[in-house]
Design a protein around this motif. Structure first.
Motif, PDB file in Angstrom:
ATOM      1  N   GLU A  10       0.789  -1.231   0.000  1.00 49.92           N
ATOM      2  CA  GLU A  10       0.000   0.000   0.000  1.00 49.92           C
ATOM      3  C   GLU A  10       0.826   1.288   0.000  1.00 49.92           C
ATOM      4  O   GLU A  10       0.534   2.211  -0.748  1.00 49.92           O
ATOM      5  CB  GLU A  10      -0.955   0.013   1.201  1.00 49.92           C
ATOM      6  N   VAL A  11       1.853   1.346   0.851  1.00 53.20           N
ATOM      7  CA  VAL A  11       2.599   2.595   1.003  1.00 53.20           C
ATOM      8  C   VAL A  11       3.515   2.854  -0.192  1.00 53.20           C
ATOM      9  O   VAL A  11       3.543   3.970  -0.722  1.00 53.20           O
ATOM     10  CB  VAL A  11       3.388   2.617   2.330  1.00 53.20           C
ATOM     11  N   THR A  12       4.259   1.832  -0.623  1.00 62.77           N
ATOM     12  CA  THR A  12       5.177   2.024  -1.741  1.00 62.77           C
ATOM     13  C   THR A  12       4.459   2.511  -3.004  1.00 62.77           C
ATOM     14  O   THR A  12       4.904   3.487  -3.612  1.00 62.77           O
ATOM     15  CB  THR A  12       5.986   0.736  -2.007  1.00 62.77           C
ATOM     16  N   PRO A  13       3.349   1.889  -3.411  1.00 61.31           N
ATOM     17  CA  PRO A  13       2.644   2.418  -4.588  1.00 61.31           C
ATOM     18  C   PRO A  13       2.121   3.843  -4.381  1.00 61.31           C
ATOM     19  O   PRO A  13       2.119   4.647  -5.314  1.00 61.31           O
ATOM     20  CB  PRO A  13       1.482   1.439  -4.795  1.00 61.31           C
ATOM     21  N   LEU A  14       1.700   4.153  -3.176  1.00 60.62           N
ATOM     22  CA  LEU A  14       1.208   5.496  -2.879  1.00 60.62           C
ATOM     23  C   LEU A  14       2.343   6.516  -2.976  1.00 60.62           C
ATOM     24  O   LEU A  14       2.192   7.578  -3.592  1.00 60.62           O
ATOM     25  CB  LEU A  14       0.572   5.508  -1.494  1.00 60.62           C
ATOM     26  N   LEU A  15       3.490   6.192  -2.399  1.00 60.37           N
ATOM     27  CA  LEU A  15       4.646   7.077  -2.515  1.00 60.37           C
ATOM     28  C   LEU A  15       5.042   7.279  -3.976  1.00 60.37           C
ATOM     29  O   LEU A  15       5.312   8.403  -4.405  1.00 60.37           O
ATOM     30  CB  LEU A  15       5.840   6.509  -1.736  1.00 60.37           C
ATOM     31  N   ALA A  16       5.069   6.190  -4.726  1.00 57.54           N
ATOM     32  CA  ALA A  16       5.441   6.280  -6.147  1.00 57.54           C
ATOM     33  C   ALA A  16       4.446   7.140  -6.923  1.00 57.54           C
ATOM     34  O   ALA A  16       4.841   7.944  -7.778  1.00 57.54           O
ATOM     35  CB  ALA A  16       5.538   4.883  -6.752  1.00 57.54           C
ATOM     36  N   ALA A  17       3.166   7.006  -6.613  1.00 57.26           N
ATOM     37  CA  ALA A  17       2.141   7.810  -7.293  1.00 57.26           C
ATOM     38  C   ALA A  17       2.326   9.299  -7.009  1.00 57.26           C
ATOM     39  O   ALA A  17       1.973  10.137  -7.836  1.00 57.26           O
ATOM     40  CB  ALA A  17       0.742   7.354  -6.863  1.00 57.26           C
ATOM     41  N   TRP A  18       2.915   9.616  -5.858  1.00 56.17           N
ATOM     42  CA  TRP A  18       3.172  11.000  -5.488  1.00 56.17           C
ATOM     43  C   TRP A  18       4.551  11.460  -5.940  1.00 56.17           C
ATOM     44  O   TRP A  18       5.017  12.537  -5.569  1.00 56.17           O
ATOM     45  CB  TRP A  18       3.008  11.184  -3.971  1.00 56.17           C
ATOM     46  N   GLY A  19       5.242  10.635  -6.739  1.00 57.35           N
ATOM     47  CA  GLY A  19       6.503  11.039  -7.337  1.00 57.35           C
ATOM     48  C   GLY A  19       7.753  10.775  -6.524  1.00 57.35           C
ATOM     49  O   GLY A  19       8.828  11.255  -6.864  1.00 57.35           O
ATOM     50  N   HIS A  20       7.637   9.996  -5.449  1.00 55.11           N
ATOM     51  CA  HIS A  20       8.818   9.654  -4.659  1.00 55.11           C
ATOM     52  C   HIS A  20       9.564   8.520  -5.364  1.00 55.11           C
ATOM     53  O   HIS A  20       8.961   7.537  -5.760  1.00 55.11           O
ATOM     54  CB  HIS A  20       8.421   9.207  -3.249  1.00 55.11           C
ATOM     55  N   SER A  65      -1.448  14.906   2.501  1.00 57.19           N
ATOM     56  CA  SER A  65      -2.509  14.486   1.579  1.00 57.19           C
ATOM     57  C   SER A  65      -3.591  13.649   2.271  1.00 57.19           C
ATOM     58  O   SER A  65      -3.337  12.935   3.237  1.00 57.19           O
ATOM     59  CB  SER A  65      -1.918  13.680   0.415  1.00 57.19           C
ATOM     60  N   ASP A  66      -4.796  13.751   1.737  1.00 58.25           N
ATOM     61  CA  ASP A  66      -5.901  12.922   2.229  1.00 58.25           C
ATOM     62  C   ASP A  66      -5.640  11.445   1.961  1.00 58.25           C
ATOM     63  O   ASP A  66      -6.032  10.591   2.762  1.00 58.25           O
ATOM     64  CB  ASP A  66      -7.215  13.333   1.564  1.00 58.25           C
ATOM     65  N   GLU A  67      -4.971  11.134   0.845  1.00 61.25           N
ATOM     66  CA  GLU A  67      -4.666   9.731   0.521  1.00 61.25           C
ATOM     67  C   GLU A  67      -3.824   9.085   1.617  1.00 61.25           C
ATOM     68  O   GLU A  67      -4.030   7.920   1.955  1.00 61.25           O
ATOM     69  CB  GLU A  67      -3.928   9.632  -0.809  1.00 61.25           C
ATOM     70  N   TRP A  68      -2.863   9.817   2.142  1.00 61.13           N
ATOM     71  CA  TRP A  68      -2.024   9.292   3.206  1.00 61.13           C
ATOM     72  C   TRP A  68      -2.766   9.301   4.536  1.00 61.13           C
ATOM     73  O   TRP A  68      -2.817   8.308   5.248  1.00 61.13           O
ATOM     74  CB  TRP A  68      -0.733  10.112   3.319  1.00 61.13           C
ATOM     75  N   ARG A  69      -3.372  10.431   4.868  1.00 59.13           N
ATOM     76  CA  ARG A  69      -4.013  10.584   6.173  1.00 59.13           C
ATOM     77  C   ARG A  69      -5.223   9.666   6.363  1.00 59.13           C
ATOM     78  O   ARG A  69      -5.454   9.169   7.454  1.00 59.13           O
ATOM     79  CB  ARG A  69      -4.395  12.038   6.405  1.00 59.13           C
ATOM     80  N   SER A  70      -5.984   9.439   5.295  1.00 54.60           N
ATOM     81  CA  SER A  70      -7.145   8.551   5.425  1.00 54.60           C
ATOM     82  C   SER A  70      -6.849   7.151   4.899  1.00 54.60           C
ATOM     83  O   SER A  70      -7.714   6.290   4.921  1.00 54.60           O
ATOM     84  CB  SER A  70      -8.349   9.148   4.689  1.00 54.60           C
ATOM     85  N   GLY A  71      -5.611   6.929   4.474  1.00 55.26           N
ATOM     86  CA  GLY A  71      -5.192   5.632   3.957  1.00 55.26           C
ATOM     87  C   GLY A  71      -4.447   4.812   4.998  1.00 55.26           C
ATOM     88  O   GLY A  71      -4.913   4.662   6.129  1.00 55.26           O
ATOM     89  N   PRO A  72      -3.244   4.355   4.657  1.00 50.37           N
ATOM     90  CA  PRO A  72      -2.527   3.425   5.537  1.00 50.37           C
ATOM     91  C   PRO A  72      -1.807   4.062   6.726  1.00 50.37           C
ATOM     92  O   PRO A  72      -1.189   3.361   7.524  1.00 50.37           O
ATOM     93  CB  PRO A  72      -1.513   2.776   4.588  1.00 50.37           C
TER      94      PRO A  72
END
Length: 121
Positions: free
Chosen positions: A27-37, A74-81
């Motif tokens: 969950e976290v790695t794809p989210l970070l990648a989607a945000w350009g990390h 971001s809401d994706e992080w705060r309301s996500g994992p």
């Protein structure tokens, strides 16, 4: 060209590593990648059963700060994992270092090869 890397070392709560690693990789790695990390490495540390390492690369220290500020707000992080992940962390430290692009490419390839050889993600 020279950028920066951030090495974040997590000390996890007892017996949390398997769940932390699964959540982080899935969950976290794809989210970070989607945000350009740019993820250089994310996985278990060799030094302990309750440890995990995240290495990210950025164009500059300003780029690192801006990227992390926007992601962690971001809401994706705060309301996500976020809450599930934080509940498994005892503490973490981060170090930020300069690195030449060529050195980073070589290091990333070596880490990937070593991780695959050790059966790590």
């Amino acid at each position: 060209m020279t950028g920066v890397i951030e090495i974040r070392s997590y000390e996890l709560k007892a017996n949390a590593q398997a769940a932390f690693e699964t959540l982080f990789i899935e969950e976290v790695t794809p989210l970070l990648a989607a945000w350009g990390h740019r993820i250089v490495f994310a996985g278990r540390s060799l030094h302990g059963d309750d440890s995990f390492v995240l290495i990210r690369a950025y164009d500059s220290e300003d780029h690192r700060r801006a990227s992390q500020d926007s992601f962690y707000a971001s809401d994706e992080w705060r309301s996500g994992p976020r809450e599930a992940l934080l509940s498994m962390i005892d503490r973490f430290t981060s170090s930020v270092l300069p690195i030449a692009d060529e050195a980073l490419a070589l290091w990333q390839a070596e880490l990937s090869e070593a991780s695959n050889a050790n059966g790590r993600r």
